[in-house]
Design an enzyme around this catalytic site. Structure first.
Site, PDB file in Angstrom:
ATOM      1  N   ASP A 135      -2.695  -0.027   3.168  1.00 48.33           N
ATOM      2  CA  ASP A 135      -1.594   0.879   3.463  1.00 48.33           C
ATOM      3  C   ASP A 135      -1.537   2.017   2.447  1.00 48.33           C
ATOM      4  O   ASP A 135      -1.833   1.833   1.268  1.00 48.33           O
ATOM      5  CB  ASP A 135      -0.288   0.078   3.428  1.00 48.33           C
ATOM      6  CG  ASP A 135       0.926   0.926   3.736  1.00 48.33           C
ATOM      7  OD1 ASP A 135       1.035   1.388   4.878  1.00 48.33           O
ATOM      8  OD2 ASP A 135       1.755   1.126   2.834  1.00 48.33           O
ATOM      9  N   GLU A 141      -5.529   3.331   5.922  1.00 49.74           N
ATOM     10  CA  GLU A 141      -4.531   4.228   6.485  1.00 49.74           C
ATOM     11  C   GLU A 141      -4.491   5.446   5.557  1.00 49.74           C
ATOM     12  O   GLU A 141      -3.816   5.435   4.531  1.00 49.74           O
ATOM     13  CB  GLU A 141      -3.157   3.563   6.548  1.00 49.74           C
ATOM     14  CG  GLU A 141      -2.132   4.468   7.225  1.00 49.74           C
ATOM     15  CD  GLU A 141      -0.709   4.233   6.743  1.00 49.74           C
ATOM     16  OE1 GLU A 141       0.221   4.661   7.424  1.00 49.74           O
ATOM     17  OE2 GLU A 141      -0.530   3.643   5.662  1.00 49.74           O
TER      18      GLU A 141
END
Length: 904
Positions: A411, A464
Site C-alpha cells: 500500500d 499501489e
C-alpha cells in the site's frame, strides 16, 4: 555460611535490581559456581520467604533475605549447578513455585545478532517476539524485543501480576532484550514494560507478537505457530504456473469484516466460517484470487486495517492465527490464490505500538519533516536504519512462509518514494542530492523485493503506486524496483470519470479511453477498480453510471467487460459484481438482499459468464505485457463512442476482434476492417438478453469480404448493440490441404468415370440433369469455386434424380411461400436453413430465388444497393462478369456465394 554469602553480595547491582533499573540481571540473578559452592540469587518483589528446591534429592533449602524488598540468596554445597526450582511466599502467605528464569542462557547466536544489526537476518521473527520452547527439558516461552535505548525492559503479564520488577530482561550487545520464562504457556497475555531514559515507565505491545487481544484491548498473546497441519500441497506446487504472467488473473478485493455479517448478533464471522462461504462464492463467479484488505492487527476499524500495530499478528476480530491458516488453506484447496494487503509505508501513533518505542524515535525519524505524514496523522519508517528494514523485510517473508500468502500488495508505495508526498514547502527535507526522491526507501524496496523473490519466486509482489515513477515493475538489474505488477491508477481514474458521463457527452472525453494504451507497456499493470473508488462520497460503481436503472446496469456490464478485454490483470472490489447501490461501509454487510432482484442477479451471473469467457480465451491474458497482444482497428471513432481493437496470442487462430460501443445507439450493418480473410463469429455480447440487455447481436457467422475498411483489405458488417462489448473469434478459411481434399476426391471420381466410358465427357451412370448442372457450374469462376466445395455426399445426391428433384421442389415451394409474404432477407435466411438441411439443393435454391424474384417484380432490378460508392465501384465489375456468364442476377450470385460460404 551466611557470612560467606554476605561477602558475595554486590549491593550496587542488588539496588539496580530492586529499583528495576538493571539491564543485565543475569549477571547477578540466577545460579553461579563459586569457591564456596553454588550461589543462587533471586528477586521476588514483596515476598516474605523463599527457598530452593533441588530436583534430584527433593531437598528444600531456605534462602536468606538480603533486602526486604524481596531479594534472596543462598549458597548450596557442590561445584555443579543442580536442577532446581524456586519457592516463595507472598505477603498474603500464598506459595508459588517455578523454575529460575535466570538459570538459562540466551538463545541468540552472535551471527544472528550481527545479521540483525546489518538488516539481513530474514528469519529474525523466529527469535524476536514470544516463542514457546523447551530448554533443558523445561517448557516455557522465550521473549525477545529490540529496544536498544531503554534503561530496562521487563516482561509483564497475567503470569506475574503485571509487575515489571519480576522478570527484568537481559540486554545483548545488539540492543535486544531477552529472557526465557519457564511455565508461561500459549494463550498467556503479555506486554513489555519499558523504563526510558529520564525515568518514564510505560507498557508496549510486542512488535513481533504473533497474536493480540481483540480491540479495544491491546496486549500481546503467546501462541504456538508450529501445530497447524497444512493441506494445500497441490496448490503450492502449481501456483507458479497458476499465477504466472501468462495466466489469467482476476482478483476479488475483500474486507473480511463487512463482506458478510452473522445473523446471530455477533459482530464478525470467524475465519473458519468465512472460508467456505467466500471460497464457494469466488469460485462460482470465476475469480482466480482474493485480495484481503489488511488482516494484520489494527486498533481502529475505520482505518480498514491500513494503520497497523501488530505486523506479525492476524487480527483477533475473526479468530486465532490457526483459524486464519485454515482460511488460507481452504482457499488454496479450492484453487483460489490469496493476496494480502501490506502497509510498509507508515504506522499509527498509538502509544502501545511502535511510536517512540524505547523512549526514542526508534522505528521512525526524529525530525517530523521526515518522520510524519501530515495528511494521515501517521509516522514514517526510518528506512535507513538496518533493524527497521529487517523488521519489515522479515515481516513480508513471514506472511509468505507461515501463512502461505500467494502475494503481497504494498500500500501507498508512492508515499515511500517521494520525500514531499502530501507535504507543502517547508514540511520535508531533501535528499543528499537536493532531490525529492527517498533514496533510503528506494533501496529498501529493492532489497525487499530481491530477497522475497529469491525465497518465493512463485509469489506475487504488487505495488499501489499512483505516480509515473519509472520501472516500478522493471528488473532490479535494470534500475527497476522489482515488482510483478503495478496497480494502474491512471486507468482507474480516467475510466471511472469517463463512465460517469452521459453517453451523449462521452465523445468529448474519448481520450480518457484511449490514453491508457499510450503507456500500457511501460509497466506490467493490474487494472484495479478498488475500495478507494466506492467510499468517501464517491458512490458505488452502480451509482457512478448515468441513466435509468436499466442503463446503469448496461453501463456496468460494459465497464466490467471493457476491463476484462483491456490489457492487464484485473481487480474488482466486493459488492460491485452484483451492483451494490450504496457506498461501502466497513460497519455494514454488503447488500446481499439485492440478489432477490432479477437485474442484480443477472449482473452477478453475467460476471460469472464474463470470467468464464476471459479464462477460456488466451488472447485476453497471455500477452498482457507485450505490445504484440493488442492492435488497434479503430480507436478514433470518438463521435460514435466506439473502440475497436484486436487481442492476440502468438497463434493466429486465437485472435479476438473486440468492439466496444460506449454510446446508447444501436448500429446496423456497421462495417469493420478485419486483419485476415475468414469467418468471424460473435463469441460474447455484454448486451445479451440473458444478461438483461436488448439482445441486439450477430447470431450468424460473418464471412469477410474484400472490401477495404479501417485501412484493411478485408472487412465484415455487424450489428452493434448499445452500451456493449462484443467479441468476435476468428476462423481462417479452409484452404490448402483441407479444401484440396474434396477436389482430389472429385478428380479421382472423374478419372474413374472416364475409365469406364473410355473417353472424356459425360460420366457413365450419371443422369442428364446432373451432367447439365455440372457443365453449368463450370462456365464461370464463381461456379467453379462452388463446385470445388461440393462434397462427395452432394455428388451422390445429384446422381439420384428423384431425390434431387424432390429436394428442389421442396426448396422452391418454401422459397415461393417466403417471397410471397416476407422480404428478401428472410428468404435468404429460409434458404440458408434449407441448405443446412440439404446442401445439394444449393444451386437450385439460388435459381429458385432468382426465378420467383423476377416473377414477383419483373421490372425491379434484384441487386441490393451497396453501402458506399467505393463499394459499388469495387463490386460492379465482377458482378457484371458473373451475370453474363451464369445468366443469374446479382441476387442469385450473392445467394450462391452465401451457400458456398455455408458449405465451407
Amino acid at each position: 555460611m551466611e557470612e560467606k554469602l554476605y561477602d558475595y553480595m554486590d549491593w550496587a547491582e542488588i539496588e539496580a535490581v530492586v529499583y528495576s533499573e538493571e539491564n543485565h540481571p543475569r549477571d547477578i540473578l540466577g545460579p553461579r559456581v563459586t569457591e564456596d559452592g553454588i550461589l543462587i540469587q533471586a528477586f521476588f518483589p514483596g515476598a516474605t520467604r523463599a527457598a530452593v528446591h533441588t530436583i534430584r534429592d527433593g531437598k528444600q533449602t531456605e534462602m536468606v533475605c538480603e533486602d526486604e524488598a524481596g531479594f534472596f540468596a543462598v549458597l548450596l554445597p557442590g561445584k555443579k549447578i543442580p536442577s532446581y526450582t524456586l519457592i516463595y511466599w507472598d505477603g498474603d502467605g500464598n506459595q508459588m513455585e517455578h523454575y529460575d528464569p535466570y538459570a538459562y542462557p540466551m538463545q541468540f547466536t552472535e551471527q544472528e545478532q550481527k545479521q540483525f544489526e546489518n538488516g539481513i537476518c530474514y528469519s529474525i521473527y523466529e527469535k524476536l517476539g514470544a516463542h514457546p520452547v523447551k530448554i533443558d527439558g523445561v517448557s516455557g516461552v522465550y521473549f525477545a524485543v529490540w529496544a536498544p535505548n531503554a534503561i530496562r525492559v521487563s516482561v509483564v503479564g497475567n503470569f506475574n501480576n503485571w509487575d515489571g520488577r519480576a522478570y527484568q530482561m537481559n540486554l545483548l550487545e545488539s540492543g535486544i532484550y531477552e529472557l526465557f520464562i519457564p511455565g508461561v504457556r500459549a494463550g498467556d497475555i503479555y506486554k513489555y514494560e519499558i523504563k526510558a531514559k529520564g525515568g518514564l515507565t510505560y507498557l508496549k505491545s510486542d512488535p513481533y507478537a504473533n497474536a493480540a487481544q481483540l480491540r479495544p484491548n491491546n496486549a500481546s498473546v503467546v501462541v504456538d505457530l508450529g501445530k497447524y497441519a497444512w493441506q494445500d500441497e497441490n496448490w503450492m506446487k502449481k501456483r507458479g504456473v497458476t499465477q504466472g504472467d501468462k495466466a489469467p488473473i482476476s482478483v476479488y478485493e475483500v474486507h473480511l469484516g463487512s463482506w458478510k455479517k452473522p445473523d446471530d448478533g455477533r459482530e464478525f464471522y470467524n475465519y473458519r466460517e468465512i472460508a467456505p462461504m467466500l471460497a464457494s462464492y469466488v469460485k462460482e463467479l470465476g475469480y482466480t484470487h482474493v485480495e484481503l484488505m489488511p488482516v494484520m492487527e489494527h486498533p481502529l476499524d475505520e482505518s480498514w486495517g491500513y494503520q497497523v500495530t501488530g505486523y506479525y499478528a492476524p487480527t483477533a476480530r475473526y479468530g486465532t492465527p490457526d483459524d486464519f491458516r485454515y482460511f488460507m488453506d481452504t482457499m488454496h484447496q479450492n484453487d483460489i490464490g490469496v493476496i494480502l494487503d501490506w502497509v510498509p509505508a507508515h504506522f499509527p501513533r498509538d502509544t502501545f505500538g511502535l511510536s517512540a518505542f524505547d523512549g526514542t524515535c526508534l522505528y521512525e525519524h526524529f525530525d517530523p519533516r521526515q518522520g510524519s505524514h501530515p495528511h494521515w496523522g501517521t509516522l514514517i519508517y526510518n528506512y535507513g536504519r538496518p533493524e527497521v528494514k529487517n523488521f519489515l523485510i522479515a515481516n513480508a517473508l513471514f506472511w509468505a512462509k507461515e501463512y502461505h500468502a500467494d502475494g503481497i500488495r504494498m500500500d501507498a508505495v508512492a508515499s515511500m518514494l517521494y520525500l514531499d508526498y502530501g507535504k507543502q514547502d517547508g514540511e520535508w527535507v531533501a535528499n543528499i542530492y537536493g532531490g525529492n526522491e527517498n533514496l533510503e526507501a528506494i533501496e529498501f524496496l529493492k532489497h525487499l523485493n530481491s530477497i522475497f523473490k529469491k525465497e518465493f519466486p512463485d509469489a506475487l509482489l504488487i505495488a499501489e503506486e499512483s505516480t509515473a515513477w519509472p520501472k516500478v515493475t522493471g528488473e532490479l538489474d535494470d534500475e527497476g524496483l522489482g515488482f510483478d505488477y503495478k496497480w494502474n491508477m491512471g486507468w482507474m481514474n480516467d475510466f471511472t470519470e469517463y463512465m460517469k458521463n452521459d453517453p451523449v457527452y462521452r465523445g468529448a472525453h474519448h481520450d480518457q479511453l484511449t490514453f491508457s494504451m499510450v503507456y500500457a507497456y511501460s509497466e506490467k499493470f493490474m487494472l484495479s477498480l478498488s475500495h478507494d473508488e466506492v467510499v468517501h462520497l464517491k458512490g458505488s460503481m452502480y451509482t457512478k453510471m448515468p441513466g435509468t436503472p436499466e442503463q446503469k446496469m448496461a453501463n456496468l456490464r460494459l465497464a466490467y467487460a471493457y476491463q476484462m478485454v483491456h490489457p492487464g490483470k484485473k481487480l474488482l472490489f466486493m459488492g460491485q459484481e452484483f451492483g451494490q447501490e450504496k457506498e461501502w461501509n466497513e460497519k455494514q454487510s454488503l447488500s446481499w438482499e439485492l440478489l432477490e432482484d432479477k437485474e442484480h442477479l443477472q449482473l452477478k451471473n453475467y460476471m460469472a459468464a464474463l470470467h468464464a469467457f476471459y479464462k477460456a480465451n488466451p488472447a485476453l491474458y497471455q500477452l498482457d505485457e507485450k505490445p504484440e497482444g493488442f492492435e488497434w482497428i479503430n480507436g478514433m471513432e470518438w463521435e460514435k463512442n466506439l473502440l475497436i481493437f484486436l487481442r492476440r496470442t502468438r497463434k493466429k487462430e486465437d485472435t479476438l476482434l473486440v468492439v466496444c460501443n460506449f454510446s446508447n445507439v444501436e448500429y446496423d450493418d456497421f462495417r469493420i476492417g478485419v486483419p485476415y480473410p475468414g469467418k468471424y463469429k460473435e463469441m460474447f455480447n455484454s448486451d445479451a438478453e440473458s444478461y438483461g440487455g436488448t439482445g441486439v447481436g450477430n447470431p450468424r457467422v460473418k464471412m469477410s469480404k474484400k472490401t477495404e475498411c479501417d485501412e484493411r483489405k478485408n472487412s465484415i458488417t455487424v450489428k452493434l448493440a448499445p452500451l456493449s462489448v462484443q467479441v468476435f473469434s476468428y476462423t481462417k478459411p479452409e484452404t490448402g490441404a483441407a479444401s484440396n481434399k474434396s477436389a482430389k476426391a472429385k478428380t479421382a471420381a472423374k478419372a474413374a468415370a472416364e475409365k469406364k466410358t473410355g473417353k472424356k465427357g459425360k460420366p457413365a451412370g450419371k443422369t442428364e440433369e446432373a451432367v447439365k448442372a455440372v457443365k453449368a457450374k463450370k462456365t464461370t469462376k464463381t461456379a467453379q469455386k462452388a463446385e470445388k466445395k461440393v462434397s462427395e455426399k452432394t455428388v451422390k445426391t445429384a446422381e439420384k434424380k428423384q431425390g434431387t428433384t424432390t429436394a428442389t421442389e421442396k426448396v422452391e415451394k418454401v422459397v415461393k411461400q417466403a417471397i410471397d409474404s416476407k422480404p428478401v432477407k428472410t428468404v435468404e435466411q429460409t434458404v440458408d436453413k434449407l441448405v443446412k438441411a440439404g446442401k445439394s439443393a444449393a444451386a437450385e435454391a439460388a435459381k429458385a430465388v432468382e426465378k420467383y424474384r423476377a416473377a414477383a417484380d419483373p421490372e425491379k432490378k434484384p441487386a441490393t444497393k451497396p453501402e458506399t460508392k467505393s463499394e459499388a465501384k469495387s463490386e460492379a465489375k465482377p458482378e457484371t462478369k458473373t451475370k453474363k456468364s451464369t445468366g443469374m442476377s446479382e441476387l442469385g450470385e450473392e445467394l450462391q456465394r452465401k451457400f458456398e460460404t455455408e458449405e465451407r
